[in-house]
Design a protein around this motif. Structure first.
Motif, PDB file in Angstrom:
ATOM      1  N   ASP A  38     -14.390  -6.707 -47.744  1.00  0.00           N
ATOM      2  CA  ASP A  38     -14.054  -5.536 -46.943  1.00  0.00           C
ATOM      3  C   ASP A  38     -15.045  -5.435 -45.775  1.00  0.00           C
ATOM      4  N   LEU A  39     -14.756  -4.546 -44.816  1.00  0.00           N
ATOM      5  CA  LEU A  39     -15.580  -4.439 -43.614  1.00  0.00           C
ATOM      6  C   LEU A  39     -17.017  -4.065 -43.929  1.00  0.00           C
ATOM      7  N   PHE A  40     -17.218  -3.170 -44.893  1.00  0.00           N
ATOM      8  CA  PHE A  40     -18.582  -2.753 -45.232  1.00  0.00           C
ATOM      9  C   PHE A  40     -19.394  -3.935 -45.756  1.00  0.00           C
ATOM     10  N   SER A  41     -18.807  -4.744 -46.600  1.00  0.00           N
ATOM     11  CA  SER A  41     -19.517  -5.903 -47.158  1.00  0.00           C
ATOM     12  C   SER A  41     -19.799  -6.954 -46.089  1.00  0.00           C
ATOM     13  N   ILE A  42     -18.891  -7.087 -45.134  1.00  0.00           N
ATOM     14  CA  ILE A  42     -19.084  -8.073 -44.066  1.00  0.00           C
ATOM     15  C   ILE A  42     -20.269  -7.683 -43.191  1.00  0.00           C
ATOM     16  N   TYR A  43     -20.293  -6.437 -42.759  1.00  0.00           N
ATOM     17  CA  TYR A  43     -21.310  -6.015 -41.793  1.00  0.00           C
ATOM     18  C   TYR A  43     -22.639  -5.609 -42.423  1.00  0.00           C
ATOM     19  N   THR A  44     -22.727  -5.576 -43.752  1.00  0.00           N
ATOM     20  CA  THR A  44     -24.007  -5.297 -44.395  1.00  0.00           C
ATOM     21  C   THR A  44     -24.626  -6.546 -45.006  1.00  0.00           C
ATOM     22  N   ASP A  45     -24.061  -7.693 -44.710  1.00  0.00           N
ATOM     23  CA  ASP A  45     -24.658  -8.949 -45.142  1.00  0.00           C
ATOM     24  C   ASP A  45     -26.047  -9.078 -44.512  1.00  0.00           C
ATOM     25  N   PRO A  46     -27.068  -9.433 -45.289  1.00  0.00           N
ATOM     26  CA  PRO A  46     -28.428  -9.482 -44.730  1.00  0.00           C
ATOM     27  C   PRO A  46     -28.573 -10.444 -43.550  1.00  0.00           C
ATOM     28  N   PHE A  47     -27.883 -11.558 -43.581  1.00  0.00           N
ATOM     29  CA  PHE A  47     -28.017 -12.514 -42.481  1.00  0.00           C
ATOM     30  C   PHE A  47     -27.340 -11.986 -41.207  1.00  0.00           C
ATOM     31  N   ILE A  48     -26.223 -11.288 -41.358  1.00  0.00           N
ATOM     32  CA  ILE A  48     -25.562 -10.663 -40.202  1.00  0.00           C
ATOM     33  C   ILE A  48     -26.461  -9.573 -39.625  1.00  0.00           C
ATOM     34  N   LEU A  49     -27.063  -8.766 -40.480  1.00  0.00           N
ATOM     35  CA  LEU A  49     -27.977  -7.725 -40.015  1.00  0.00           C
ATOM     36  C   LEU A  49     -29.189  -8.337 -39.311  1.00  0.00           C
ATOM     37  N   TYR A  50     -29.671  -9.475 -39.821  1.00  0.00           N
ATOM     38  CA  TYR A  50     -30.774 -10.169 -39.159  1.00  0.00           C
ATOM     39  C   TYR A  50     -30.341 -10.641 -37.769  1.00  0.00           C
ATOM     40  N   GLY A  51     -29.121 -11.141 -37.671  1.00  0.00           N
ATOM     41  CA  GLY A  51     -28.609 -11.569 -36.365  1.00  0.00           C
ATOM     42  C   GLY A  51     -28.540 -10.421 -35.380  1.00  0.00           C
ATOM     43  N   TYR A  52     -28.127  -9.240 -35.864  1.00  0.00           N
ATOM     44  CA  TYR A  52     -28.095  -8.066 -34.991  1.00  0.00           C
ATOM     45  C   TYR A  52     -29.495  -7.669 -34.549  1.00  0.00           C
ATOM     46  N   ALA A  53     -30.440  -7.673 -35.484  1.00  0.00           N
ATOM     47  CA  ALA A  53     -31.826  -7.307 -35.140  1.00  0.00           C
ATOM     48  C   ALA A  53     -32.431  -8.326 -34.180  1.00  0.00           C
ATOM     49  N   ALA A  54     -32.130  -9.600 -34.393  1.00  0.00           N
ATOM     50  CA  ALA A  54     -32.687 -10.648 -33.529  1.00  0.00           C
ATOM     51  C   ALA A  54     -32.074 -10.602 -32.131  1.00  0.00           C
ATOM     52  N   SER A  55     -30.873 -10.068 -32.005  1.00  0.00           N
ATOM     53  CA  SER A  55     -30.225 -10.014 -30.693  1.00  0.00           C
ATOM     54  C   SER A  55     -30.817  -8.932 -29.792  1.00  0.00           C
ATOM     55  N   ILE A  56     -31.633  -8.059 -30.344  1.00  0.00           N
ATOM     56  CA  ILE A  56     -32.243  -6.997 -29.537  1.00  0.00           C
ATOM     57  C   ILE A  56     -33.079  -7.596 -28.411  1.00  0.00           C
ATOM     58  N   ALA A  57     -33.840  -8.648 -28.708  1.00  0.00           N
ATOM     59  CA  ALA A  57     -34.665  -9.293 -27.674  1.00  0.00           C
ATOM     60  C   ALA A  57     -33.790  -9.853 -26.557  1.00  0.00           C
ATOM     61  N   PHE A  58     -32.639 -10.409 -26.906  1.00  0.00           N
ATOM     62  CA  PHE A  58     -31.715 -10.937 -25.896  1.00  0.00           C
ATOM     63  C   PHE A  58     -31.217  -9.834 -24.972  1.00  0.00           C
ATOM     64  N   PHE A  59     -30.828  -8.695 -25.558  1.00  0.00           N
ATOM     65  CA  PHE A  59     -30.314  -7.601 -24.744  1.00  0.00           C
ATOM     66  C   PHE A  59     -31.407  -6.955 -23.899  1.00  0.00           C
ATOM     67  N   ILE A  60     -32.629  -6.912 -24.400  1.00  0.00           N
ATOM     68  CA  ILE A  60     -33.743  -6.416 -23.591  1.00  0.00           C
ATOM     69  C   ILE A  60     -33.963  -7.337 -22.396  1.00  0.00           C
ATOM     70  N   ALA A  61     -33.898  -8.651 -22.625  1.00  0.00           N
ATOM     71  CA  ALA A  61     -34.067  -9.610 -21.528  1.00  0.00           C
ATOM     72  C   ALA A  61     -32.949  -9.457 -20.499  1.00  0.00           C
ATOM     73  N   LEU A  62     -31.722  -9.221 -20.943  1.00  0.00           N
ATOM     74  CA  LEU A  62     -30.623  -8.995 -19.999  1.00  0.00           C
ATOM     75  C   LEU A  62     -30.863  -7.736 -19.169  1.00  0.00           C
ATOM     76  N   TYR A  63     -31.333  -6.672 -19.811  1.00  0.00           N
ATOM     77  CA  TYR A  63     -31.617  -5.435 -19.083  1.00  0.00           C
ATOM     78  C   TYR A  63     -32.725  -5.663 -18.060  1.00  0.00           C
TER      79      TYR A  63
END
Length: 159
Positions: A38-63
């Motif tokens: 289900d959607l909750f299980s997909i988006y709460t996967d630890p590796f997916i959450l790590y990918g979201y957290a790691a993408s913060i640096a990318f978005f800061i660089a874009l800004y």
């Protein structure tokens, strides 16, 4: 300097951000493990959450790249704000590279025995080298810009 090329580049930066955000939202749904979840299980996967957290640096660089283009449009490239912005982009590139390496190490150690992590590890190596190249290029640009700002301030004091 004409504003049209700067506006075009700022638009490209915004489009890159929108595309990256779209991929971050859409990719977990297309992943092979997500077929029976289900959607909750997909988006709460630890590796997916790590990918979201790691993408913060990318978005800061874009800004920061968007802001740097704004400085160029205002003809304030040779300023300490531009140097600080380049430094921030360099730090974001280094942080992204480190976070990608950590993700690759995690997958290499903890992957399922039936999975072949070679494709993911190859992408990690490629993107890490891209991050290193970006950080190196930004460091060179930062040093050149610092020298130009120093010469400009000396000329301002002389006259």
């Amino acid at each position: 300097m004409k504003k049209t090329p700067i506006l075009f580049l700022q638009g490209v930066v915004v489009l890159i951000g929108i595309l990256a955000l779209f991929l971050l939202i859409r990719f977990p749904l297309m992943e092979g493990r997500a077929q029976n979840l289900d959607l909750f299980s997909i988006y709460t996967d630890p590796f997916i959450l790590y990918g979201y957290a790691a993408s913060i640096a990318f978005f800061i660089a874009l800004y920061k790249a968007f802001r740097l283009l704004g400085y160029i449009a205002k003809e304030k490239l040779f300023s300490t704000n531009s140097i600080k912005t380049l430094r921030s982009i360099r730090y974001c590139a280094i942080a992204s590279g480190i976070l990608i390496v950590l993700a690759g190490v995690y997958i290499m150690i903890f992957h399922h025995k039936d999975d072949d992590p070679a494709g993911f590890l190859g992408m990690c190596i490629l993107t890490t080298f891209i991050c290193i190249a970006v950080a190196t290029a930004i460091a060179v640009l930062e040093r050149i810009l610092q020298n130009a700002v120093d010469m400009k301030s000396e000329n301002d004091l002389t006259i």
